[in-house]
Design an enzyme around this catalytic site. Structure first.
Site, short mmCIF file in Angstrom:
data_model
loop_
_atom_site.label_atom_id
_atom_site.label_comp_id
_atom_site.label_asym_id
_atom_site.label_seq_id
_atom_site.Cartn_x
_atom_site.Cartn_y
_atom_site.Cartn_z
N GLY A 1 0.81 -1.21 0.00
CA GLY A 1 0.00 0.00 0.00
C GLY A 1 0.85 1.27 0.00
N ARG B 1 1.17 -5.65 -4.94
CA ARG B 1 1.21 -6.55 -3.79
C ARG B 1 1.67 -7.97 -4.14
NH1 ARG B 1 -0.61 -4.48 0.85
NH2 ARG B 1 -2.13 -2.78 0.83
N ASP C 1 6.00 -5.41 6.65
CA ASP C 1 6.58 -6.63 7.23
C ASP C 1 6.65 -7.77 6.21
OD1 ASP C 1 3.80 -6.52 7.38
OD2 ASP C 1 3.67 -7.83 9.10
N ASP C 2 5.57 -7.97 5.44
CA ASP C 2 5.58 -9.06 4.46
C ASP C 2 6.62 -8.81 3.36
OD1 ASP C 2 3.62 -10.69 5.57
OD2 ASP C 2 1.99 -9.57 4.62
N LYS D 1 8.29 0.59 5.46
CA LYS D 1 7.15 1.40 5.04
C LYS D 1 5.85 0.82 5.55
CE LYS D 1 4.47 -0.09 2.54
NZ LYS D 1 3.51 -0.77 1.68
N THR D 2 4.91 1.55 5.95
CA THR D 2 3.49 1.24 6.08
C THR D 2 2.82 2.27 6.98
OG1 THR D 2 1.74 -0.27 6.76
CG2 THR D 2 3.80 -0.53 7.94
N ASP E 1 0.28 1.77 8.50
CA ASP E 1 -0.30 1.05 9.64
C ASP E 1 0.57 1.13 10.89
OD1 ASP E 1 -2.21 0.43 7.84
OD2 ASP E 1 -1.97 -1.74 7.92
N LYS F 1 -26.28 17.20 15.96
CA LYS F 1 -27.36 16.26 15.63
C LYS F 1 -26.89 14.90 15.13
CE LYS F 1 -28.10 18.09 10.98
NZ LYS F 1 -29.01 18.61 10.00
N TYR F 2 -25.59 14.71 14.99
CA TYR F 2 -25.16 13.40 14.48
C TYR F 2 -24.11 12.75 15.35
CZ TYR F 2 -27.15 14.64 9.91
OH TYR F 2 -27.98 14.99 8.89
N MET G 1 -8.02 3.26 8.58
CA MET G 1 -7.16 2.18 8.11
C MET G 1 -6.30 1.64 9.24
SD MET G 1 -5.78 2.54 4.27
CE MET G 1 -6.86 2.07 2.91
N GLY G 2 -5.71 0.50 8.99
CA GLY G 2 -4.91 -0.22 9.97
C GLY G 2 -5.40 -1.65 9.89
N ARG G 3 -4.81 -2.39 8.92
CA ARG G 3 -5.36 -3.70 8.56
C ARG G 3 -5.41 -4.64 9.75
NH1 ARG G 3 -2.11 -5.61 3.99
NH2 ARG G 3 -0.74 -6.28 5.65
N ARG H 1 -3.10 8.13 2.50
CA ARG H 1 -1.93 7.34 2.08
C ARG H 1 -1.02 8.05 1.09
NH1 ARG H 1 -3.40 1.21 0.83
NH2 ARG H 1 -3.87 2.15 -1.18
P1 FBP Z 1 0.62 -1.93 3.68
O1 FBP Z 1 0.59 -2.84 4.87
O2 FBP Z 1 1.00 -2.60 2.42
O3 FBP Z 1 1.45 -0.71 3.93
O4 FBP Z 1 -0.86 -1.39 3.43
C1 FBP Z 1 -1.61 -0.90 4.46
C2 FBP Z 1 -3.01 -0.51 4.03
O5 FBP Z 1 -3.08 0.87 3.81
C3 FBP Z 1 -4.00 -0.96 5.09
O6 FBP Z 1 -4.17 0.00 6.08
C4 FBP Z 1 -5.22 -1.26 4.27
O7 FBP Z 1 -6.03 -2.25 4.85
C5 FBP Z 1 -4.67 -1.78 3.00
O8 FBP Z 1 -3.42 -1.16 2.84
C6 FBP Z 1 -5.55 -1.50 1.80
O9 FBP Z 1 -4.96 -2.07 0.70
P2 FBP Z 1 -5.37 -1.83 -0.81
O10 FBP Z 1 -4.64 -0.65 -1.28
O11 FBP Z 1 -4.89 -3.06 -1.49
O12 FBP Z 1 -6.84 -1.63 -0.86
#
Ligand code: FBP
Length: 552
Positions: free
Chosen positions: A81, A145, A175-176, A202-203, A205, A242-243, A250-252, A428
């Protein structure tokens, strides 16, 4: 393409480097520590990484470095991402290479790791690089990816490296992707190739973090962008009154983003997935937590509020985790058969014979839209794409139901109107904050020094990030040191350990000590937009998470 005034102004920004990297190149030497061990499963990892296991941590210091000015050919990959600052990692690497020797060459592999496998490379020159300095996005070469995992993909990657006569490949990823970098480094060494592999953390998250990686790049800018938006919504909520706003962030997997945004904006409710899992909170308990705040605030005439929901929450709720785990296995081992079932009703029927009784009942209790989203394609790493599951809508709908019940019982007299938002892609590709611009450039420059010093299987690292940039400590950490063995798709695999939110850590404790007040009283904070020019206390502050984690 037209350029905005800010983009033009950002071109002129000169990223700051740590003092160790600002000296004349032939004065940047390496200081190596003792051999290292992986965080767990040392014997298994030693046998997988026969050539690259156990290297020392290195630090850049003053000294002589004769090898640094030889001409080099390197390739760079943006993986996974997008995260603000990726272009500056490439800029730091490019400038380092060219400063070392004007005949050095940098190729960018297009579309992520697939670009290496398929040899799709573009040569980066001044003209191309200068268009992307200090800008967000990964569009200079694109990202992807694809995971390099089959023997054919490893062989094709080596073939590309040979064809382009590369000395090194730099993989910018999470990490991956950095696990992949370690495996590629080992593969090259095993096949007698001299090509080195260096990773960069990088990330957005923020979950690639440990003793040596204080923060992954992009987190700083992304959380500040989301916090600006959340603050704007809080101000709207406080104006219109009112809402209730349900905001998914994000944050998988880890909830670092939600935690930092909560510390920045003080919403009425914020969930931290790691806590939900630790306390084994059911979906209805999550809903009850929100309703408790709604009822309390309604009692004071406050029929508005803000709820932050990390996107990974869905996978941490125990009954949902069980269901997703079962679905992952069933879908992976029956992909073809499942692919032929066209209607959702038939899919549910087919699954009812495969799921456990509990998971089947839970699956059927979910709103159809959410159940459908749980069946969508997995990503190449086998993960559910949580960004596509509308957890915020699920929670909003369940709260509405619960509040109706409470009203019938005379326990709630408020008026509940709600809005849903998802802040993910908005953050992002923002222009990197000064922090990310400097940090990324330094990581890229550091990657060059690691290459020029002949190292492979390392990740570029910078420490002491809460101090001004010239006091940052730069160097490299062997990737095997961050690894352990984990169960992935039915077998044990070497992986870099993901850093989840620590429930006994200072950032979580700071949040937990204030949240009861936030749930009852309006405590909103409006951080405003990231500032690039102005006093350091406005423009050059690290995240609250980083400050708390490194508080003496
Ligand atoms: P990375 O772990 O590759 O940095 O991606 C993080 C992220 O932004 C997550 O927060 C989110 O769930 C995911 O990518 C969304 O991925 P995509 O761009 O494939 O929809």
């Amino acid at each position: 393409m037209e350029f905005s005034a800010l983009q033009k102004a950002r071109y002129a920004y000169k990223p700051k480097l740590p003092a160790s990297l600002s000296q004349p190149l032939d004065r940047i030497a390496l200081e190596a520590g003792a051999p290292t061990e992986a965080i767990a499963d040392q014997d298994e990892l030693r046998s997988i990484f026969k050539h690259s296991y156990g290297k020392p941590v290195v630090k850049f210091v003053s000294g002589r470095n004769e090898r640094i000015t030889r001409p080099l050919k390197a390739g760079v990959i943006l993986s996974g991402g997008q995260a603000p600052g990726g272009h500056n990692v490439i800029a730091g690497l490019y400038d380092g290479l060219r400063k070392g020797n004007k005949d050095s060459v940098l190729y960018g592999f297009q579309g992520g790791p697939a670009g290496l496998i398929e040899n799709r490379a573009v040569r980066i020159d001044d003209e191309l690089m200068d268009r992307y300095r200090n800008t967000g996005g990964f569009d200079i070469i694109g990202s992807g990816r694809t995971k390099i995992e089959t023997p054919e993909q490893f062989a094709a990657s080596l073939e590309t490296v040979k064809k382009l006569a590369l000395d090194a490949v730099v993989i910018i990823g999470g990490d991956d992707s950095n696990t992949n970098a370690a495996l590629l480094a080992e593969y090259f060494l095993d096949r007698g190739s001299q090509a080195q592999v260096i990773g960069c953390p990088k990330t957005i998250d923020g979950d690639l973090k440990n003793e040596y990686i204080e923060a992954s790049f992009g987190f700083d800018t992304a959380v500040k962008t989301y916090s600006e938006l959340i603050g704007n919504i809080e101000r709207d909520a406080n104006s219109a009154k009112k809402y209730w706003h349900f905001i998914k962030l994000m944050g998988r997997s880890a909830s670092h983003i939600a935690l930092e945004c909560a510390l920045q904006t003080q919403p009425s409710v914020c969930f931290i997935s790691e806590e939900v899992e630790a306390k084994k909170m059911s979906l209805s308990q999550v809903v009850e937590t929100i309703c408790a705040s709604v009822v309390k605030r309604a009692g004071k005439g406050l029929n508005f509020g803000v709820v932050l929901v990390p996107e990974g929450l869905i996978e941490f709720i125990p009954e949902m985790k069980g269901l997703i785990g079962e679905l992952n296995n069933i879908l992976a081992s029956n992909a073809e058969e499942f692919g032929e079932i066209k209607s959702f009703i038939e899919q549910m029927y087919w699954l009812s014979f495969k799921l456990s009784k509990e998971s089947d009942a839970f699956f059927k209790s979910l709103p159809p839209e959410i159940a459908k989203q749980l069946l969508m394609d997995r990503d190449p790493h086998g993960n559910v794409q949580v960004s596509r599951i509308e957890t915020e809508k699920l929670l909003m709908g369940m709260c509405e139901q619960q509040l109706r019940e409470l009203a019938k019982q005379g326990k709630y007299q408020g008026k509940f109107g709600a809005q849903c938002h998802f802040f993910g892609y908005e953050g992002r590709c923002a222009f990197p904050s000064n922090f990310d611009a400097d940090y990324c450039y330094s990581l890229g420059f550091g990657a060059f020094v690691l290459i020029a010093s002949g190292l492979s299987g390392y990740i570029s690292n910078i420490k002491n990030l809460v101090a001004p940039a010239d006091e940052w400590i730069a160097g490299g950490v062997p990737l095997t040191m961050m690894m352990n063995m984990e169960q992935r798709h039915g077998s044990k695999k070497p992986v870099i350990k993901k850093a989840l939110v620590e429930l006994d850590g200072k950032p979580f404790r700071a949040f937990a000590s204030q949240r009861e007040t936030w749930a009852a009283e309006t405590s909103f904070v409006f951080p405003g937009a990231i500032q690039y020019y102005g006093p350091p206390e406005v423009c050059d502050q690290p995240t609250i998470t980083l400050k708390l984690e490194h508080q003496p």
